[in-house]
Design an enzyme around this catalytic site. Structure first.
Site, mmCIF file in Angstrom:
data_model
loop_
_atom_site.group_PDB
_atom_site.id
_atom_site.type_symbol
_atom_site.label_atom_id
_atom_site.label_comp_id
_atom_site.label_asym_id
_atom_site.label_seq_id
_atom_site.Cartn_x
_atom_site.Cartn_y
_atom_site.Cartn_z
ATOM 1 N N GLN A 142 64.505 -4.756 71.823
ATOM 2 C CA GLN A 142 63.237 -4.725 71.082
ATOM 3 C C GLN A 142 62.605 -6.112 71.014
ATOM 4 O O GLN A 142 61.385 -6.258 71.116
ATOM 5 C CB GLN A 142 63.464 -4.185 69.670
ATOM 6 C CG GLN A 142 63.681 -2.688 69.594
ATOM 7 C CD GLN A 142 62.446 -1.877 69.946
ATOM 8 O OE1 GLN A 142 61.310 -2.356 69.855
ATOM 9 N NE2 GLN A 142 62.651 -0.641 70.359
ATOM 10 N N ASP B 16 72.209 -4.377 63.945
ATOM 11 C CA ASP B 16 72.368 -4.133 62.509
ATOM 12 C C ASP B 16 73.535 -4.908 61.910
ATOM 13 O O ASP B 16 73.434 -5.485 60.827
ATOM 14 C CB ASP B 16 72.585 -2.638 62.240
ATOM 15 C CG ASP B 16 71.337 -1.811 62.483
ATOM 16 O OD1 ASP B 16 70.229 -2.354 62.397
ATOM 17 O OD2 ASP B 16 71.482 -0.603 62.755
ATOM 18 N N GLN C 71 72.765 -8.798 61.384
ATOM 19 C CA GLN C 71 71.591 -9.273 60.660
ATOM 20 C C GLN C 71 71.931 -9.972 59.348
ATOM 21 O O GLN C 71 71.410 -11.058 59.057
ATOM 22 C CB GLN C 71 70.631 -8.108 60.390
ATOM 23 C CG GLN C 71 69.888 -7.646 61.621
ATOM 24 C CD GLN C 71 68.827 -6.598 61.307
ATOM 25 O OE1 GLN C 71 68.427 -6.421 60.160
ATOM 26 N NE2 GLN C 71 68.368 -5.902 62.330
ATOM 27 N N HIS D 229 64.218 -1.522 62.017
ATOM 28 C CA HIS D 229 65.085 -0.455 61.501
ATOM 29 C C HIS D 229 65.494 -0.881 60.096
ATOM 30 O O HIS D 229 65.752 -2.059 59.841
ATOM 31 C CB HIS D 229 66.299 -0.289 62.409
ATOM 32 C CG HIS D 229 67.294 0.736 61.947
ATOM 33 N ND1 HIS D 229 66.919 1.979 61.462
ATOM 34 C CD2 HIS D 229 68.656 0.720 61.910
ATOM 35 C CE1 HIS D 229 68.011 2.679 61.156
ATOM 36 N NE2 HIS D 229 69.074 1.932 61.408
ATOM 37 N N GLY E 26 63.038 -0.846 73.887
ATOM 38 C CA GLY E 26 62.171 -1.992 74.093
ATOM 39 C C GLY E 26 61.504 -2.043 75.450
ATOM 40 O O GLY E 26 60.327 -2.409 75.560
ATOM 41 N N ASP F 17 66.927 8.423 60.955
ATOM 42 C CA ASP F 17 67.309 7.813 62.225
ATOM 43 C C ASP F 17 68.820 7.909 62.438
ATOM 44 O O ASP F 17 69.285 8.317 63.509
ATOM 45 C CB ASP F 17 66.868 6.347 62.253
ATOM 46 C CG ASP F 17 67.106 5.697 63.610
ATOM 47 O OD1 ASP F 17 66.344 5.982 64.539
ATOM 48 O OD2 ASP F 17 68.056 4.893 63.724
ATOM 49 N N GLU G 120 70.744 10.268 65.312
ATOM 50 C CA GLU G 120 71.684 9.674 66.262
ATOM 51 C C GLU G 120 73.046 10.362 66.200
ATOM 52 O O GLU G 120 73.649 10.676 67.225
ATOM 53 C CB GLU G 120 71.860 8.188 65.960
ATOM 54 C CG GLU G 120 70.637 7.337 66.240
ATOM 55 C CD GLU G 120 70.751 5.935 65.676
ATOM 56 O OE1 GLU G 120 69.883 5.095 65.988
ATOM 57 O OE2 GLU G 120 71.709 5.664 64.902
ATOM 58 N N GLU H 113 71.195 18.423 84.409
ATOM 59 C CA GLU H 113 70.005 19.240 84.148
ATOM 60 C C GLU H 113 69.458 19.073 82.725
ATOM 61 O O GLU H 113 68.412 19.645 82.400
ATOM 62 C CB GLU H 113 70.308 20.708 84.453
ATOM 63 C CG GLU H 113 70.525 20.966 85.933
ATOM 64 C CD GLU H 113 70.543 22.451 86.284
ATOM 65 O OE1 GLU H 113 69.941 23.249 85.539
ATOM 66 O OE2 GLU H 113 71.166 22.804 87.297
#
Length: 337
Positions: free
Chosen positions: A29, A84, A87, A109, A135, A192, A196, A232
């Site tokens: 990002q 995360d 940080q 986020h 990103g 989010d 996930e 597929e």
């Protein structure tokens, strides 16, 4: 909360003009936000660790990376795009002491704000612009004159101008071309993580592996099983992305549609839903966040064990071999760490 979507016409870059945007981290990002904002005419500085691939890439892209401490001192809007789990450490060591009233702390986020790992001081605005795409997509779409939809959220509005600053950031990275949807740090973070874990990554990979194992245990060729349960997926996901579940069902055969309608509910049962609710509860009450941060603090032993096991799963082995034979696509493999 009534749905609100903002476009270029609803804001401007003015709140960032004459200001300095500091991007802490030049990864997926970070590189996109830094370059897009610079191309939008905003002054951007980048913080990265010397000697890393990201540092070298930032230099190649025309930046002169500085420390996170120096970037925080110089920045008016400080965008934190580190992983995360890193940080809070970087924030405590280099950023916190250099935050002065009137600055804006930005996130892509809400994890560290939502779960209290980072608690900004008084006088600091806290905002979010979260592109709904990786990103490289944010960057490629911007260069093509398009944009990736973004989420916008305001956690602290100490200056009274937090929303205008965040919207300018979103417009500057191209989000205003596609739509910037209002949310909150809590809603973005919890949905989010759930997406996930239960569907996009955890649910999908578990389903694919179990499908592959079921077919190969029954004696079918691994290569054929790979095509049916993994390759597929691209077709189905593309159809759903373009027109939802109904359009996907319209596009596949009647046989496939009937199998979908009658057999799908036998796989995702009320027991599955109960486990989904449990997963969501663990996100909401902070159980997952505590578990993940503790895992990182302990050197990620469980993470590494599980990752290595899946990396060597038979579907990965056969898939790597097959993709090298595909003349219609460029095979990609995760780099060795």
């Amino acid at each position: 909360m009534a749905l609100k979507i903002f476009y270029d016409k609803d804001g401007s870059l003015a709140p960032l003009q004459g200001k300095t945007v500091a991007v802490i981290g030049y990864g997926s990002q970070g590189h996109a936000h830094a370059q897009n904002l610079r191309d939008s005419g905003i002054k951007v500085i980048v913080a990265e660790l010397p000697g890393t691939n990201n540092y070298n890439q930032a230099v190649k892209d025309g930046f002169k990376p500085v420390s996170a401490a120096e970037a925080t001192k110089q920045g008016d809007l400080i965008i934190t795009v580190l992983p995360d789990e890193l940080q809070a450490k970087v924030y405590k060591a280099e950023m916190e002491a250099n935050l002065t009233p009137g600055k804006t702390l930005g996130f892509c986020h809400g994890f560290n704000i939502r779960f209290g790992a980072i608690v900004p001081p008084a006088g600091i605005d806290v905002v979010m612009i979260a592109p709904k795409g990786p990103g490289h997509t944010v960057r490629d779409c911007f260069k093509a004159g398009q944009g990736v939809p973004c989420l916008i959220a305001i956690e602290k509005n100490e200056t009274g101008k937090a929303f205008e600053t965040a919207l300018a950031w979103g417009i500057g990275v191209g989000g205003g071309r596609a739509g910037i949807i209002e949310t909150t740090f809590t809603e973005e973070t919890e949905t989010d993580l759930f997406g996930e874990q239960a569907v996009l990554c955890g649910g999908l990979t578990a389903l694919v592996k179990q499908g592959f194992e079921t077919l190969t245990e029954a004696g079918y060729q691994p290569e054929i099983a790979y095509f049916e349960v993994l390759h597929e997926l691209l077709l189905i996901i593309k159809l759903m992305s373009e027109g939802g579940i109904d359009y996907m069902r319209y596009s596949v055969s009647n046989t496939a549609e009937y199998g979908d309608l009658t057999r799908g509910p036998r796989l995702v049962t009320e027991q599955t839903r109960a486990e989904m609710r449990k997963i969501l509860k663990e996100i909401q009450d902070g159980t997952f966040a505590k578990e993940w941060l503790a895992e990182c603090a302990n050197g990620k032993p469980n993470f590494k064990r599980l990752y290595e096991a899946d990396k060597n799963h038979p579907i990965e082995v056969v898939g790597k071999q097959l993709r090298k034979m595909f003349s219609w696509m460029q095979a990609k493999e995760a780099p060795e760490e």
